[in-house]
Design an enzyme around this catalytic site. Structure first.
Site: not given
Ligand code: UDP
Length: 360
Positions: A208-210, A243
């Site tokens: 998950i990084h968007r 992030r």
């Protein structure tokens, strides 16, 4: 000898760039100068890929990171322009949809240097995504658009690109070449399955990084609540993007899943080969799941790789706990024939030939 400058900056660009650099080196007819903008800079987000995939070391490293979009893109633009004025290349090659992509393309275009955009024509139709803005603008100022899929070509046609003097070619997905080339090597080089004490088909792989998922508390909470529930049935392994790590801390979200540091490409390939299923908001990983015959839960509202959804290999859930769990349960019991050619082969060679024609 003709010269190209390649702009790299983010993890997926190292993987894509590795393919073309190898082909360029093999033919020995074009000089490639690599510029690393510094967008991704941790060793496990950058150097590991240069080492494993034997990407030539960048001649320039701009070390630009940790800034807001405008400042980051602006600083890159200024520094890349100076490099291009010194290097005077015949073309600039940019990949994908990051700030490094648009900065490289814009710097080159204003200097009347030809721009090659690899992975052109992809659209999510969500203008709130920074990636969508970057890719639309980059496509419009390129001279050669290398599209991975038929949908990418038709997106460009729908936007009137046939009326512009821009070459559009479809050669398939360059990440397929990377997987084909490094797949066997990764089995020899990576011990991650043993090191993490994982069992084949007894875990799921998640990333998950968007920004639309990480930067909104409710979305991130929903996603990790779903992953925690799935983890009670099947181990969830998640290499944690910097992030996402920062935002989990900021929102004080706790999780029981198996969080690990970002992994290199060889480890990633082995995780993909051995997992039961992939849950991700990554662009690249959606296709890599398919290359490795795994179903993919796409934790987004839309995807640029719509053929995966149309063919039933992947499903969109958004950041919605109950949808994520429903699709997970569906895919646990599904087996599909993955022997469909969606993304081509020998893509690097085909792109190389097109670039050579453009600059000769
Ligand atoms: N990747 C990797 N290690 C990780 C996470 C991802 O090697 O810990 C690889 C993944 O296999 C894919 C690429 O990085 O090839 C995708 O990058 P990312 O998800 O960061 O970007 P996106 O594809 O969404 O632009």
């Amino acid at each position: 000898m003709k010269k190209i400058v390649t702009i790299l900056g983010a993890r997926p660009q190292f993987i894509k760039g590795a393919v073309l650099s190898r082909v360029i080196k093999k033919h020995n007819k074009i000089e490639e100068v690599i510029v690393h903008t510094g967008q991704h800079f941790d060793a496990n987000m950058s150097q590991v890929f240069f080492d494993e995939m034997q990407i030539p070391q960048p001649k320039y490293n701009l070390a630009i990171n940790g800034l807001n979009h405008g400042a980051m893109t602006g600083q890159m633009l200024e520094k890349i322009e100076k490099i291009l004025m010194d290097e005077k290349p015949d073309a600039v090659v940019v990949y994908g949809d990051t700030n490094s992509t648009i900065a490289g393309a814009l710097a080159a275009k204003k200097l009347h240097i030809k721009v090659v955009h690899i992975e052109a024509g992809l659209r999510s139709f969500n203008m709130k995504m920074p990636e969508e803005v970057n890719r639309i603008l980059t496509d419009r100022i390129s001279d050669l658009l290398v599209c991975p899929t038929d949908k990418a070509v038709s997106n460009l046609q729908d936007e009137g690109f046939n009326d512009f003097s821009i070459k559009i070619e479809k050669h398939g997905d360059i990440m397929k070449d990377a997987m084909d080339f490094y797949s066997k090597l990764s089995e020899e080089k990576s011990n991650i399955i043993q090191d993490l004490a994982l069992t084949k088909n007894q875990f799921v792989l998640a990333t998950i990084h968007r920004q639309e998922n990480t930067d909104f508390e409710n979305n991130l909470k929903e996603i990790f609540a779903a992953l925690d529930e799935i983890h009670e049935k099947l181990t969830v392994v998640l290499p944690l993007h910097p992030r996402t790590k920062k935002m989990l801390d900021q929102f004080n979200i706790r999780t029981n899943i198996k969080l690990i540091d970002p992994v290199g490409y060889f480890d990633m390939i082995n995780l993909l080969k051995n997992c039961k299923m992939v849950l991700t908001d990554s662009g690249g990983l959606q296709k890599e799941a398919f290359f490795n015959k795994k179903h993919c839960v796409i934790i987004r509202e839309e995807t640029e790789w719509i053929e995966l959804v149309n063919e039933g290999f992947a499903k969109l859930t958004g950041a919605n706990k109950s949808k994520i769990i429903t699709v997970f349960k569906e895919f646990i019991h599904t087996t599909k024939n993955f022997n469909v050619d969606l993304y081509g082969t020998d893509v690097g060679e085909k792109i190389y030939t097109s670039i050579k024609q453009l600059i000769q």
